[in-house]
Write an enzyme that holds these catalytic residues in place. Structure first.
Site, PDB file in Angstrom:
ATOM      1  N   GLU A 144       0.887  -1.166   0.000  1.00 39.93           N
ATOM      2  CA  GLU A 144       0.000   0.000   0.000  1.00 39.93           C
ATOM      3  C   GLU A 144       0.914   1.202   0.000  1.00 39.93           C
ATOM      4  O   GLU A 144       1.229   1.774   1.037  1.00 39.93           O
ATOM      5  CB  GLU A 144      -0.961  -0.014   1.185  1.00 39.93           C
ATOM      6  CG  GLU A 144      -2.187   0.851   0.922  1.00 39.93           C
ATOM      7  CD  GLU A 144      -2.004   2.298   1.329  1.00 39.93           C
ATOM      8  OE1 GLU A 144      -1.221   3.006   0.637  1.00 39.93           O
ATOM      9  OE2 GLU A 144      -2.640   2.694   2.318  1.00 39.93           O
ATOM     10  N   GLU A 189       3.704   7.967  -4.908  1.00 37.52           N
ATOM     11  CA  GLU A 189       4.758   7.411  -4.054  1.00 37.52           C
ATOM     12  C   GLU A 189       5.627   6.421  -4.836  1.00 37.52           C
ATOM     13  O   GLU A 189       6.199   5.496  -4.272  1.00 37.52           O
ATOM     14  CB  GLU A 189       4.139   6.764  -2.806  1.00 37.52           C
ATOM     15  CG  GLU A 189       3.405   7.782  -1.949  1.00 37.52           C
ATOM     16  CD  GLU A 189       2.843   7.219  -0.641  1.00 37.52           C
ATOM     17  OE1 GLU A 189       2.988   6.004  -0.392  1.00 37.52           O
ATOM     18  OE2 GLU A 189       2.249   8.001   0.123  1.00 37.52           O
TER      19      GLU A 189
END
Lengths: 359, 359
Positions: free
Chosen positions: B152, B161
């Site tokens: 995640e 990210e």
């Protein structure tokens, strides 16, 4: 001359740290409008972060319009620190001032203020001075001290933008001895609050049958954080006041300067109901005059119907812990419990830190 | 080896930029608990900024619990990138994995994950590896490639990210050819929105009889800003959809890597009603498997009852302008108007920029 302020306004030309241009983070094939390419990044970021919201905080504007209308005389020379768009200087001119000197530290913003003042037909009544107020001398003001000072250099914390330093410096060097100062002063306030919403984003208990409590050892219980940085409006959270309102500092801009506040003090408090103290909430009041006829407040109840005020000032929050060997634990209290809130001020009085303990 | 990611997780020990200790901004007479004094500032700030909220996003946790329960076999070696508290690794173990290798880039976080895993009686089933995933080799995994990857590492932007880089690197070096990847992929979406609330904090018109419009020349219409940075929850603002939902990128983590997305593309759109386009709103969907049986979404309607999700992911917004010589103007449209949205991706696909024009 008074102590130098530590906080510089965004884009101040005298501050080398703020010289970086807007668009520095954009890749070459990204678009950058010409109108922004020569502006400092900190200026553009501040305008978009809170200036637009500030200008649309109509209760803020009205507080200043009324204070200026009541206190400015036709013979007055008025000084403004940090004019930005020029709004308060224009309100001072419309209140009847003989002349207004509006100080602005960024050259692009100063030009823009001058343009907006012209658009509104007030160019002959207002002179924009492109400098930091601490660099301005009586010569900039046509050789005489001013009769009144107006400013709005209040942050999420009352003194977070070094208002104490900028105002006392101007008072000592640029104002007549009996000059009116708007706002005349203010009060830094706190509440102790319980809030499931805040707890749900600042600590963890478990999920399903998995125990995650050890993760709370990383909880930051010492930083005062703006609600805006958390990303929510405090006025829209579910919360309960354990202590509804207490004063941690009273400031009079007619007399106070650096050193007016202690480095550390203790405020005695009494829990008003049973509950869990999740956080210290900070907010302030500012007063039009020493008579406190009119109040501007950042208390959550005062911002409920004012989205712009929540987005420009909001409040600040510091989490509270009951320290244990295994890490921070919830701080439970019963109605009537005596508490002590240790308040620490930074050397320049701009920032605070709190520790809650049982009396 | 795949291209190196540009985004490093907070507190990564390999990143010299993140070595500054928490408390660096606190004055000497302020309190700093021992438990935080040796931690990196970026780690503590990230945990308090979004990790607690993330762990309390129960719909997120349930998405992973169900995906792992359905896809993990008793013989599986599972790899997790970025375990943090250890939650997803523990869910993989509980789903029956033979062994789980949980990668964590910060040494304090890795120790904490190990402790939380022990508290929950899963220490013999999970090995925590303190490294950045790009530094991990098959030797760390007991000499064999993994059967499944869970992670995640999704930001407010799907790829913000560097998920594309981290997952493709792990896929090529650390996974079996037919390994399952959870989430299997995702879709970056946008809406065109009108919102009085957004307009009220990002532009100014007038106050009383004072014309302030020239101040809009400083409006930032080129940066994609997180709603969390603005300080409000989009799901709680009044808004109207001018274009309700369009796809700007489809990503399959089983096949895609760096370069999967173009540097620039144009999406054709049609106004669904009369109105004013104030902003492009971005959000995403992620899928449990290539069959898309289960969806995790950051669409505002999906976060309405989920305060934690608004506070950990929220959405991102870019303001829209109709460029004129005097500065940006509102972009008005009529129902049926044909529009073109130019979408620019950064070199690493992590960031986007938009320009809206009439077709």
């Amino acid at each position: 001359m008074a102590a130098q302020p530590k906080w510089f306004p965004p884009g101040a030309d005298c501050d080398a740290n703020q010289a970086e241009l807007f668009g520095r983070d954009l890749e070459e094939h990204f678009e950058l409008p010409e109108r922004l390419a020569d502006k400092s990044a900190s200026l553009v970021e501040a305008v978009n972060d809170f200036h637009y919201a500030m200008l649309n905080d109509h209760e803020r504007n009205e507080f200043y319009r009324r204070a200026l209308a009541e206190q400015i005389q036709p013979s007055d020379i008025v000084l403004e620190i940090g004019t930005g768009s020029g709004l308060l200087a224009m309100l001072a001119a419309k209140a009847g001032a003989r002349h207004v000197y509006a100080i602005e530290a960024n050259r692009h913003m100063a030009q823009l203020a001058q343009h907006i003042i012209s658009v509104n037909g007030l160019a002959d009544r207002i002179t924009v001075i492109n400098a930091l107020s601490t660099e301005v001398t009586v010569e900039h003001l046509g050789g005489q001290r001013a009769d009144a000072l107006v400013s709005e250099i209040l942050g999420t914390l009352l003194l977070g933008e070094s208002a104490l330093q900028y105002i006392s410096d101007a008072r000592e060097r640029l104002l007549k001895p009996d000059a009116r100062i708007i706002p005349a002063g203010g009060r830094q306030l706190i509440s102790l609050v319980e809030s499931e919403d805040i707890k749900s984003i600042t600590s963890v208990q478990s999920w399903g049958d998995l125990d995650l409590r050890a993760f709370n050892v990383l909880q930051d219980t010492v930083s005062l954080v703006f609600t805006k940085q958390y990303g929510f409006r405090f006025s829209s959270t579910k919360h309960k006041m354990i202590v509804s309102k207490a004063t941690v500092a009273d400031v009079d801009f007619h007399t106070d300067g650096e050193g007016a506040l202690p480095l550390e003090m203790t405020v005695e408090l009494t829990a008003e109901c049973d509950g869990r103290v999740d956080a210290v909430l900070t907010y302030w009041e500012a007063y039009d005059s020493r008579e406190k006829t009119s109040v501007m407040s950042t208390e959550p109840s005062a911002t409920e119907g004012n989205f712009a005020r929540d987005m420009q000032w909001g409040q600040a929050i510091q989490l509270v812990e009951e320290a244990t060997e295994t890490g921070p634990q919830p701080f439970h209290v019963k109605k009537g419990d005596k508490l002590e809130l240790v308040v620490r001020f930074s050397e320049d009085s701009a920032v605070m830190q709190f520790s809650l303990q049982r009396a």
